[in-house]
Design an enzyme around this catalytic site. Structure first.
Site, PDB file in Angstrom:
ATOM      1  CD  GLU A   1      -3.212  -0.991   2.025  1.00  0.00           C
ATOM      2  OE1 GLU A   1      -3.116  -0.197   2.983  1.00  0.00           O
ATOM      3  OE2 GLU A   1      -4.212  -1.707   1.837  1.00  0.00           O
ATOM      4  CG  ASN A   2       4.519   1.477   1.640  1.00  0.00           C
ATOM      5  OD1 ASN A   2       3.601   1.536   2.455  1.00  0.00           O
ATOM      6  ND2 ASN A   2       5.652   0.870   1.900  1.00  0.00           N
TER       7      ASN A   2
END
Length: 828
Positions: A431-432
Site C-alpha cells: 500500500e505504499n
C-alpha cells in the site's frame, strides 16, 4: 562427513533489564532465566513477572518493555577448535538493535531483525568457559532517533515503525496489539569449519517443454580469503543427474546446470501433485568433503501474465502454462512472538487454509519473511505464495543505514527462498505506492525519500539478479503503469477497502478487478476465545474490555452499520456475537462469488485475512486461538472447485457456474422461486456444460428471477449431486416475513463427540452450532446451513467432554437468523 561442526548456544541464558524509564522493581532486581530462541515478553511471562499480554487490557500496562534496554547473557563451554580455520558465531535472527560481546570484547552491532549475521570469533574463544552477552537497545528509542535524524515520514500509525528494520506490526496495527519485542528470536550457535564452506546456494528451477533445468549458483567462503591457493570442487545432484565444477585458487563462485528429462511437475493444489526432488550440493577439497547443502525442489514454471486487453491489463499467475485463479487469503504473523509458532502450528494453520479450498497465500509486508517450516509445508501442500518485501503503510527512508540494510536483507531472503516451488511472486510493498498517491504524503514529504527507489529500482534489480525465475511486482496495489492510478480496478493488483470503511458490502459488485489482493469484513473471535481473553463476569458489546479487542478505527460503528443494513437488531451480546459473525461471512462470500463469477477477467480473490496473532475482533477466518469462525466455513464453500452462484446482471438475475476443476462440469440445475414456507412458484432447469478452468452464465427467466412478494420469497438453485446448492433472497433479513424458527433436534453420542441432527419445520437461515460455548476444545464440521421446511442437516461435534443435549440444541449454542423472530423460544 563434512569437516564442519555446529555447537548450539540455546542453553543457559539469563535476561536482565539494563535501563528504561518505568521498569518495575521486581523486574529491575531480577536475573531472569531466558529461552532461546525467544523474546523478553515470553521470558518475563514464564518467570511470572508480567501478566499475559493477550488477556484483558494487560497490553497497555506493558509498553515499558519496548522502551527498555535488555541484556541476554550465557556462559558456555569451549573444548577448542581442533585445528579449524574458522569459528563463527552465527546469529540467524536478532531482534533488533543489538551489541554482541564475547568475553568482554565487542564483536559486532546489528539493527535488522530480517537478516542473519555471522562473526569470526576464533581468536576470542578460550578453552573452558566463555561469556556471551547480547545487549538489545530499545527499538522505540532507536527508531525515534532515526526519525529525528532523517526527518519524519507519514505512516498509518504514530509510532516510528518505518524507521527500523523490524516487524512493523510489533508497534500495533488495526488488528494487533503494540508489543515491541526484543530478543534472540532465531537460531544461534558456533559454526566451525576448515578450508572453505558453502556460503550461499541458490537453485533456479525452470521448465521448458519436457525438460527441467536447475541452475545452481554456489558462493563459497575460503578460510584464506579470496586469494586461496587450494582448488575446490562443487558437486550437485538431482533426479539422478550430476554436475561438478572445479574452482581454481582464488575463485569463489560456481555455476552448475543440471538438465532433467521429463520430470514430474509440481502443481498448485487442486491442479495436480506436488512431487519434489532432493537436491544435494557438496563442497570438496581433494577427497575431503568440506560442506553439504540439501533441499527438496519442485519442477514448475511460473510467470505473471499482464497483457493488455479490452478491460485494461491482466494480472494472472500462470503455472506450467496454465492460468490459475488465486483463491487466496492474506497471512499475518500467527503470533506477536514468532518463536512460539512451531512447525505443528504452521501445519495446523496451513491445513485450515487447504480445508477451506485456498490455493494462494499472500504474506503481508508488515510482518516477516516466513520461515523454512512455513515454506516447506506450502511446498508439500501445493499452496502458492506471494511474499511481500517488508514495507507497509508508510513512507520509508532510503538513506543509510537503511539502504544498505534493505539491500542485504533482500539479497539474503531472495536467495534463501529460491528453492521453494510454492513461492511464485514477490511484491515490493504493501500500500505504499497507493499511499504516496492518495494519502497526502507528497505534501508531508516535501521532497524527502519515501521508498520509490526500493520498489522501482533496488528490489527489482535484486530479484532480476538473484532469482529471475520469479515475477516481481512493485507493490500491492499497483496498476503496472505510472500513468494509471495504482489502485485502478482494471489494471494489476488492487485493494478494496472502501466497502468496509464506507459502504455496504453489496458494493463489492461495483468493482470488476483483475486481481484483488486485499478485501474483507470484520467479525468477532469465537465465543470461547473471547471468554478466555476477557475476565469480566458478563460479556457486553460496548464494554471497555470488548473495546480493547477492537483495534480498527471506528470498527464498532462499522460493524453496527453493516448489521443495520441487513439483519435484525441484536438484543444482547449473544445476538450481537452471532449476527456479526454471520454478517462477516456473508459480506466476504458475496465479494468472493462476485469476483469468481467474472473469471477470467478477474483471476484473483485474496481475502484479508486467514489468521490472527491474538484474541481480537478482526477480519480473520481463524481467530487468535486457532478456532474457525463462521467465515471459515463460508470460505470453504465460496472457494470450492465448483461454485454455483446467483448474481445480479444488467438484465436481471443470472446463474453462474464456476469450474476450477480439471474435468468438465455437467449436470442439471433446477432453479426454483419458492415461498418462505417452501411452496414452489416458478421453476427453470439449466443443463450445465462448463469446461475446466472456466465460468459460464445463464440469465434467469423473469418469472423465476424476480418476485412480486420479495419479503416472502426466495430462490433455490440446486444441482443435485453435482455440487452445492445456493440461495438468493429477494429482501434483507430484517425485511423478510420470517416465521418463528421451528425445528426438531436429536443428539446421538459418538466415541469422540456427538452427532446433532436438525430437522426444519420452518425455513432456517444460516444455522450455526457453536459447541465451544460448552467445551472450549470442541469443534464442529459445518456452519451457515440454510434449510427449507422438512429438510434436515447433521452437525458432527468432536469433544472429549459430555455435552448437555438440551444446551447443545438451543440458543445460544444453536442459532439461526430467524430465531430472532418473537416466540422462537418455543421451537420444540
Amino acid at each position: 562427513m563434512p569437516v564442519t561442526s555446529w555447537q548450539s548456544l540455546h542453553d543457559g541464558w539469563f535476561l536482565t533489564a539494563v535501563a528504561g524509564p518505568e521498569i518495575p522493581d521486581p523486574v529491575a532486581a531480577a536475573r531472569v532465566p531466558a529461552t532461546v530462541p525467544g523474546c523478553v515478553h515470553t521470558d518475563l511471562l514464564a518467570a511470572d513477572l508480567i501478566p499475559d499480554p493477550y488477556l484483558d487490557d494487560n497490553e497497555l500496562r506493558l509498553s515499558w518493555i519496548g522502551h527498555t534496554d535488555w541484556c541476554y547473557e550465557t556462559t558456555f563451554g569451549w573444548a577448542g577448535d581442533d585445528g579449524a580455520d574458522r569459528v563463527e558465531l552465527v546469529c540467524a535472527g536478532l531482534d533488533t538493535v543489538a551489541t554482541i560481546t564475547l568475553n568482554d570484547v565487542e564483536i559486532g552491532r546489528t539493527a535488522n531483525m530480517h537478516r542473519g549475521y555471522r562473526f569470526d570469533v576464533r581468536e576470542l574463544l578460550r578453552v573452558g568457559d566463555n561469556v556471551l552477552r547480547i545487549r538489545f537497545d530499545s527499538a522505540h528509542r532507536y527508531a525515534q532517533e532515526q526519525r529525528e535524524r532523517l526527518g519524519d515520514r507519514p505512516a498509518a500509525y504514530s509510532d516510528p515503525f518505518n524507521f527500523i528494520r523490524k516487524m512493523a506490526c510489533n508497534f500495533g496495527w488495526d488488528w494487533g496489539p503494540s508489543l515491541v519485542t526484543a530478543g534472540i528470536w532465531q537460531e544461534i550457535g558456533l559454526r566451525t569449519w576448515r578450508t572453505a564452506r558453502l556460503a550461499d546456494v541458490r537453485p533456479l528451477v525452470t521448465v521448458t517443454g519436457r525438460e527441467g533445468r536447475v541452475e545452481v549458483r554456489v558462493e563459497v567462503d575460503r578460510a584464506d580469503g579470496d586469494s586461496g591457493a587450494e582448488p575446490l570442487t562443487v558437486r550437485a545432484t538431482v533426479a539422478g543427474v550430476a554436475a561438478e565444477m572445479v574452482l581454481p585458487p582464488g575463485q569463489r563462485v560456481a555455476e552448475l546446470t543440471l538438465a532433467v528429462a521429463d520430470p514430474d511437475l509440481w502443481w498448485p493444489r487442486g491442479y495436480g501433485e506436488q512431487p519434489r526432488y532432493p537436491l544435494d550440493v557438496t563442497l570438496h577439497a581433494g577427497e575431503r568433503e568440506l560442506d553439504r547443502w540439501q533441499r527438496r525442489i519442485g519442477f514448475r514454471s511460473v510467470r505473471l501474465d499482464t497483457a493488455p486487453d479490452e478491460y485494461g491489463s491482466a494480472f494472472t499467475i500462470v503455472v506450467n502454462d496454465l492460468p490459475i485463479f488465486a483463491r487466496g487469503v492474506n497471512w499475518i504473523p500467527d503470533d506477536c512472538f514468532p518463536h512460539r509458532v512451531t512447525r505443528e502450528r504452521y501445519a495446523q494453520r496451513l491445513g485450515q487454509a487447504c480445508e477451506a479450498n485456498v490455493n494462494f497465500l499472500r504474506i503481508w509486508g508488515g510482518g516477516r519473511y516466513e520461515s523454512e517450516d512455513f515454506y516447506d509445508l506450502a511446498d508439500e501442500l501445493g499452496l502458492l505464495v506471494g511474499q511481500d518485501f517488508l514495507f507497509s503503510c508508510a513512507a520509508y527512508p532510503e538513506e543509510e543505514p537503511f539502504l544498505g540494510e534493505v539491500r542485504a536483507e533482500a539479497t539474503e531472503q531472495v536467495t534463501r527462498l529460491a528453492s521453494h516451488p510454492s513461492l511464485v511472486l514477490w511484491f515490493g510493498n504493501n500500500e505504499n505506492i497507493w499511499g504516496w498517491h492518495d494519502w497526502g504524503w507528497q505534501e508531508q514529504l516535501a521532497g524527502r525519500t519515501w521508498g520509490a527507489g526500493y520498489y522501482f529500482e533496488l528490489l527489482p534489480g535484486i530479484v532480476a539478479d538473484v532469482d529471475p525465475t520469479r515475477p516481481y511486482w512493485p507493490g500491492s496495489p499497483w496498476s503496472g503503469r505510472h500513468d494509471v492510478h495504482p489502485n485502478e480496478s482494471g489494471y494489476g493488483s488492487m485493494h478494496i477497502w472502501t466497502v468496509w470503511n464506507q459502504l455496504d458490502y453489496v458494493h463489492y459488485r461495483d468493482y470488476l478487478p483483475r486481481f484483488v489482493a486485499e478485501f474483507g469484513y470484520q467479525g468477532p473471535a469465537a465465543y470461547a476465545t473471547i471468554r478466555r481473553a476477557i475476565s469480566d463476569e458478563r460479556l457486553v458489546v460496548d464494554s471497555p474490555a470488548m473495546a480493547h479487542r477492537q483495534k480498527a478505527e471506528g470498527g464498532g460503528e462499522k460493524l453496527a452499520r453493516g448489521l443495520a443494513a441487513h439483519l435484525p437488531a441484536p438484543r444482547d451480546f449473544d445476538d450481537w456475537h452471532y449476527l456479526t459473525q454471520v454478517n462477516q461471512a456473508r459480506a466476504t462470500s458475496l465479494g468472493i462469488e462476485h469476483m469468481r463469477s467474472y473469471r477470467p477477467i478477474c483471476m484473483g480473490s485474496v481475502v484479508w485475512q486467514l489468521n490472527d496473532c491474538w484474541p481480537v475482533t478482526s477480519w480473520a477466518a481463524v481467530d487468535g486461538d486457532g478456532r474457525r469462525k463462521p467465515l471459515w466455513y463460508a470460505l470453504r464453500r465460496a472457494y470450492a472447485d465448483r461454485l454455483l452462484t446467483v448474481q445480479p446482471r444488467d438484465d436481471g438475475l443470472a446463474l453462474v457456474a464456476v469450474n476450477d476443476g480439471g474435468d468438465p462440469w455437467t449436470g442439471r440445475v433446477d432453479v426454483t422461486r419458492l415461498t418462505l414456507t417452501g411452496e414452489p412458484r416458478a421453476k427453470t432447469s439449466i443443463e450445465l456444460a462448463v469446461p475446466p478452468y472456466s465460468s459460464m452464465t445463464w440469465p434467469l427467466p423473469a418469472d423465476v428471477g424476480s418476485s412480486d412478494e420479495p419479503r416472502a420469497e426466495l430462490l433455490l438453485a440446486d444441482p443435485g449431486d453435482a455440487g452445492d446448492r445456493t440461495f438468493w433472497f429477494f429482501a434483507e433479513d430484517h425485511e423478510l416475513a420470517y416465521p418463528p424458527a421451528g425445528y426438531d433436534a436429536t443428539v446421538e453420542p459418538l466415541p469422540d463427540g456427538v452427532r446433532v441432527r436438525v430437522t426444519a419445520r420452518t425455513v432456517l437461515r444460516d444455522l450455526v452450532l457453536a459447541p465451544d460455548r460448552l467445551d472450549p476444545a470442541a469443534v464442529v464440521d459445518e456452519a451457515l446451513v440454510t434449510l427449507l421446511p422438512g429438510e434436515s442437516t447433521t452437525f458432527t461435534v468432536r469433544s472429549a467432554q459430555r455435552l448437555d443435549p438440551a444446551a447443545l440444541t438451543a440458543r445460544p449454542v444453536l442459532r439461526c437468523v430467524n430465531d430472532m423472530v418473537p416466540d422462537t423460544a418455543a421451537h420444540r
